[in-house]
Design an enzyme around this catalytic site. Structure first.
Site, PDB file in Angstrom:
ATOM      1  CG  ASP A  32      -1.957  -1.145   1.160  1.00 14.28           C
ATOM      2  OD1 ASP A  32      -1.918  -1.942   0.201  1.00 14.28           O
ATOM      3  OD2 ASP A  32      -2.761  -1.265   2.101  1.00 14.28           O
ATOM      4  CD  GLU A  80      -7.133  -0.036   3.025  1.00 18.68           C
ATOM      5  OE1 GLU A  80      -6.021   0.063   3.566  1.00 18.68           O
ATOM      6  OE2 GLU A  80      -8.204   0.202   3.615  1.00 18.68           O
ATOM      7  CE  LYS A 137      -3.546  -4.288   1.231  1.00 25.48           C
ATOM      8  NZ  LYS A 137      -4.268  -3.534   2.241  1.00 25.48           N
ATOM      9  CE  LYS A 140      -8.101  -0.593   7.145  1.00 25.23           C
ATOM     10  NZ  LYS A 140      -8.065   0.608   6.269  1.00 25.23           N
ATOM     11  CB  VAL A 165       2.464   2.610   4.901  1.00 25.16           C
ATOM     12  CG1 VAL A 165       3.871   3.169   4.882  1.00 25.16           C
ATOM     13  CG2 VAL A 165       1.748   2.886   3.585  1.00 25.16           C
ATOM     14  CB  THR A 166       0.395   2.111   8.723  1.00 24.84           C
ATOM     15  OG1 THR A 166      -0.794   1.421   9.131  1.00 24.84           O
ATOM     16  CG2 THR A 166       0.044   3.375   7.980  1.00 24.84           C
ATOM     17  CB  CYS A 170      -2.130  -2.588   5.388  1.00 22.06           C
ATOM     18  SG  CYS A 170      -3.791  -1.889   5.212  1.00 22.06           S
ATOM     19  CD  GLN A 210       4.149 -14.725  22.440  1.00 20.72           C
ATOM     20  OE1 GLN A 210       3.723 -15.840  22.764  1.00 20.72           O
ATOM     21  NE2 GLN A 210       3.355 -13.730  22.094  1.00 20.72           N
TER      22      GLN A 210
END
Ligand code: TIU
Length: 232
Positions: A32, A80, A137, A140, A165-166, A170, A210
């Site tokens: 995007d 987007e 798309k 997001k 971005v961002t 997204c 993680q």
């Protein structure tokens, strides 16, 4: 001659740990980088954001895009946006909040976040080549209601270098979608940006925490080094 054959494996110095990628199975996914998010008068600014916060991602993405083009890596750009009749825009998205202009309203770069309008297009610095793939798309995430999964399967892609971005919207949504589908995602820390620097930082931390719960994080210099391309 062995010495003239291109290496197919590269190790990116990433967090939480280095990751080895098979380049022919790796694509550059640029999320995007549209005028609607990057420039005054577009969707991002109508939401009340300072669009100048995103400019820092352009140079790092440009460097990796050049390297990808030089090495023949598959390049995929996303945008987007919505159809002119808004049939793919959920009312819950269009009616949300109190933006200065809503999706579909006329703005200085054409109708806000509508396919085919000037604001919907990708910024000139990162403009796709005719040979590159552009995924439109409505959401997001880049997998929702798009042909992206089919494209990746067709080209035998297993790994994604993700930028754009961002960071927390997204990019994060797409990385989470990709991770659940089995792709290894390496997110370029300086090739992403947010209107909120603290969300950028936390968005990257969430990906690599993680043991890399959603993926890996590396800066553009580390990606370029692994691609054996000079950064100077
Ligand atoms: N508002 C915001 O931060 N982002 C979006 O609406 N879309 C993307 O991130 N591309």
């Amino acid at each position: 001659m062995l010495s003239s054959s291109k290496p197919t494996l590269g190790v990116i110095s990433a967090e939480p740990e280095p990751i080895m990628l098979d380049w022919p199975a790796t694509a550059l996914l640029i999320i995007d980088m549209q005028r609607d998010f990057m420039e005054p008068g577009g969707f991002g600014e109508t939401l009340g954001n300072d669009v100048s916060q995103l400019a820092r991602a352009v140079k790092p993405i440009s460097a990796v895009l050049k390297a990808a083009r030089d090495t023949g890596m598959l390049v995929i750009h996303t945008r987007e946006g919505h159809l002119p009749d808004l049939s793919d825009a959920p009312p819950a998205k269009v009616e949300r909040g109190a933006p200065s202009l809503r999706i579909g309203d006329p703005g200085p770069m054409g109708r806000i976040l509508i396919r085919g309008e000037a604001g919907h297009d990708i910024i000139p610095e990162l403009y796709p080549l005719d040979s590159e793939i552009v995924i439109d798309k409505p959401g997001k995430g880049a997998f929702y209601a798009t042909e992206l999964a089919d494209v990746l399967e067709k080209y035998g892609i297993e790994n994604l270098l993700v930028c754009g971005v961002t960071t927390e919207v997204c990019v994060n949504t797409t990385v989470r979608e990709a991770n659940d589908r089995g792709y290894r995602c390496v997110v370029m820390s300086d090739g992403c940006a947010s209107y909120f620097p603290e969300f950028h930082e936390m968005g990257l931390k969430m990906i690599k925490a993680q043991g890399g719960i959603f993926g890996w994080v590396a800066d553009s210099a580390a990606v370029l080094e692994a691609m054996k391309v000079s950064t100077t």
